[in-house]
Design a protein around this motif. Sequence first.
Motif, mmCIF file in Angstrom:
data_model
loop_
_atom_site.group_PDB
_atom_site.id
_atom_site.type_symbol
_atom_site.label_atom_id
_atom_site.label_comp_id
_atom_site.label_asym_id
_atom_site.label_seq_id
_atom_site.Cartn_x
_atom_site.Cartn_y
_atom_site.Cartn_z
ATOM 1 N N HIS A 316 0.918 -1.415 -0.268
ATOM 2 C CA HIS A 316 -0.078 -0.038 0.073
ATOM 3 C C HIS A 316 0.963 1.124 0.002
ATOM 4 N N LEU A 317 2.477 0.829 0.622
ATOM 5 C CA LEU A 317 2.850 2.491 0.932
ATOM 6 C C LEU A 317 3.804 2.454 -0.589
ATOM 7 N N SER A 318 3.463 1.433 -1.310
ATOM 8 C CA SER A 318 4.923 1.517 -2.102
ATOM 9 C C SER A 318 3.823 1.712 -3.324
ATOM 10 N N ALA A 319 2.239 1.660 -3.330
ATOM 11 C CA ALA A 319 1.618 2.331 -3.950
ATOM 12 C C ALA A 319 1.220 3.866 -4.242
ATOM 13 N N ALA A 320 0.812 4.156 -3.032
ATOM 14 C CA ALA A 320 0.322 5.913 -2.361
ATOM 15 C C ALA A 320 1.613 6.567 -2.881
ATOM 16 N N LEU A 321 2.953 5.879 -2.087
ATOM 17 C CA LEU A 321 3.862 7.056 -2.377
ATOM 18 C C LEU A 321 4.431 7.705 -3.763
ATOM 19 N N SER A 322 4.835 6.099 -4.522
ATOM 20 C CA SER A 322 4.834 6.115 -5.699
ATOM 21 C C SER A 322 3.827 7.686 -6.667
ATOM 22 N N ALA A 323 2.636 7.185 -6.659
ATOM 23 C CA ALA A 323 1.463 7.658 -7.520
ATOM 24 C C ALA A 323 1.693 8.929 -6.492
ATOM 25 N N VAL A 324 2.503 9.512 -5.575
ATOM 26 C CA VAL A 324 3.006 10.757 -5.451
ATOM 27 C C VAL A 324 4.074 11.484 -5.953
ATOM 28 N N ALA A 325 4.867 10.259 -6.032
ATOM 29 C CA ALA A 325 6.466 10.971 -6.262
ATOM 30 C C ALA A 325 6.826 11.044 -7.703
ATOM 31 N N ASN A 326 5.454 10.976 -9.086
ATOM 32 C CA ASN A 326 5.036 11.401 -10.477
ATOM 33 C C ASN A 326 4.754 12.719 -10.426
ATOM 34 N N PRO A 327 3.804 13.244 -9.981
ATOM 35 C CA PRO A 327 3.712 14.311 -9.477
ATOM 36 C C PRO A 327 4.628 15.642 -9.052
ATOM 37 N N VAL A 328 5.287 14.774 -8.274
ATOM 38 C CA VAL A 328 6.517 15.791 -7.480
ATOM 39 C C VAL A 328 7.599 16.135 -8.310
ATOM 40 N N ALA A 329 7.853 14.804 -9.065
ATOM 41 C CA ALA A 329 9.037 14.763 -9.957
ATOM 42 C C ALA A 329 9.190 15.785 -10.955
ATOM 43 N N CYS A 330 7.504 16.209 -10.867
ATOM 44 C CA CYS A 330 7.342 17.103 -12.325
ATOM 45 C C CYS A 330 6.644 19.163 -12.119
ATOM 46 N N ILE A 331 6.668 18.721 -10.609
ATOM 47 C CA ILE A 331 7.106 19.670 -9.947
ATOM 48 C C ILE A 331 8.803 20.295 -9.445
ATOM 49 N N ILE A 332 9.191 19.289 -9.347
ATOM 50 C CA ILE A 332 11.037 19.711 -9.382
ATOM 51 C C ILE A 332 11.777 20.253 -10.402
ATOM 52 N N ALA A 333 11.048 19.943 -12.015
ATOM 53 C CA ALA A 333 11.166 19.366 -13.200
ATOM 54 C C ALA A 333 10.829 21.236 -13.723
#
Length: 450
Positions: A316-333
């Motif tokens: 559950h943590l891997s599914a939830a946090l990886s879903a968050v990692a995508n938009p966070v990486a876009c914002i960092i970019a």
Amino acid sequence: MPLYVHALACAFGLGSWVSINGLWVELPLIVNILPEGWDLPSYLTVIIQLANLGPLLVTLAHKLCPGRLREHLVIYVVLSIGVVACILLAVFWKNTTVILGQPRSTAFFILTFFLALVDCTSSVTFLPFMMQLPAKYITTYFIGEGLSGLVPGLVALAQGVGMSKCVNVSHVSDNLTEPGPPIFIVETQYLPPNFSTEIFFSFLAVMTAISLGSFIILNRMPRTFELSTENLVPDSDAVATVCRGLEGPVDPNPKTNNPEEEEKMRNTVLPSKPLHSGYQLAFIYLMVLWVNSATNGLLPSVQTFSCIPYGNMAYHLSAALSAVANPVACIIAMFFPKRSLVFLGILCLLGSVFGGYNMAMAAMSPCPLLQDTPLGDAIIVLSWVFFTGLLSYVKVMVGVILRDRSHSALVWCGAAVQAGSLLGSVIMFPLVNIYHLFQSGDVCNTICPL
């Protein structure tokens, strides 16, 4: 700028991927109920790829009938479909039908297709609409798009999905003439969630309805700010204009309205940008092909196999946090762009290493490395987060590089994205569902060698 407009833009972006992200974070509970079990993610990846029919139709409409397609009408339709599909999913998601002698989650698959159709089509309709607003609102929209992964993850955490415990269950012999002593067997019992899956799908319907309501208000607001902004999305060829608007300011007084000359101008390489050699362009497109194949096809199909042996909480943590990692990486970019091909190649390699670890743990299921240890749980969760985040950053920056090159470069980029995603899904589907190369296991009864 009015604060409520920022709130509306954020709520509008929330509806972009909230449905599909919600399905992924709810999978730890769904896979224990639907007949496909751990094979369910591989089915979902194929269904989501089929839903790219929506963006394809929108792009063809812009190409064949320039100026006739109205993004706001398409947005009305897709968000309305999203609300209805979420409501129907809350009612019929458990319904199965027998196909070729096997029970199949037909209703769940059909409704998931419509939800994926909504979210995929948002990629080519929501942003063109937002380009009509001042630039600062676009950043707020991307924040809302990021929340479309965070909010369902937080709700699923509060729901406590997929939590289980191992209990001793006694079984008495059915032989009434010679009854034997009771036999104790360790079984996995899943704890009831704090609220049902039906309520979770209803929550997704509410989120999509909020996005629809925000769009209605944004679309009907008086454009009091139009004189102070550039007309980034005129009525003709909105998709191409968005790309041109992202490349730089649009000339408010164009010297020609000839479509052939405008197309030639769009395909002309910007003189202020450095040119790339043929080898560099081939490297860029290979990165696009590989990154999307890994993130959209290869790895999502085996996420359950790589994570569930460590426990449902790790999954559950891997599914939830990886879903968050995508938009966070876009914002960092957005705030820290780095165009160096060497740097992007290193990030792509690092992300692939994490992806390789995830694939290796899936292949070793149900007995992966460091099982039943806190270190193993932490490594698999962080591996999924870094895999998604690093490759998402590469995707964004490669898109920026090709956007600054020409419009045709973006067209080929989109083709490479879809080709990679389709290739990954086609490769993994038979490996998971036909040849069964990945094995599931029971957390309580699986005995692994030391």
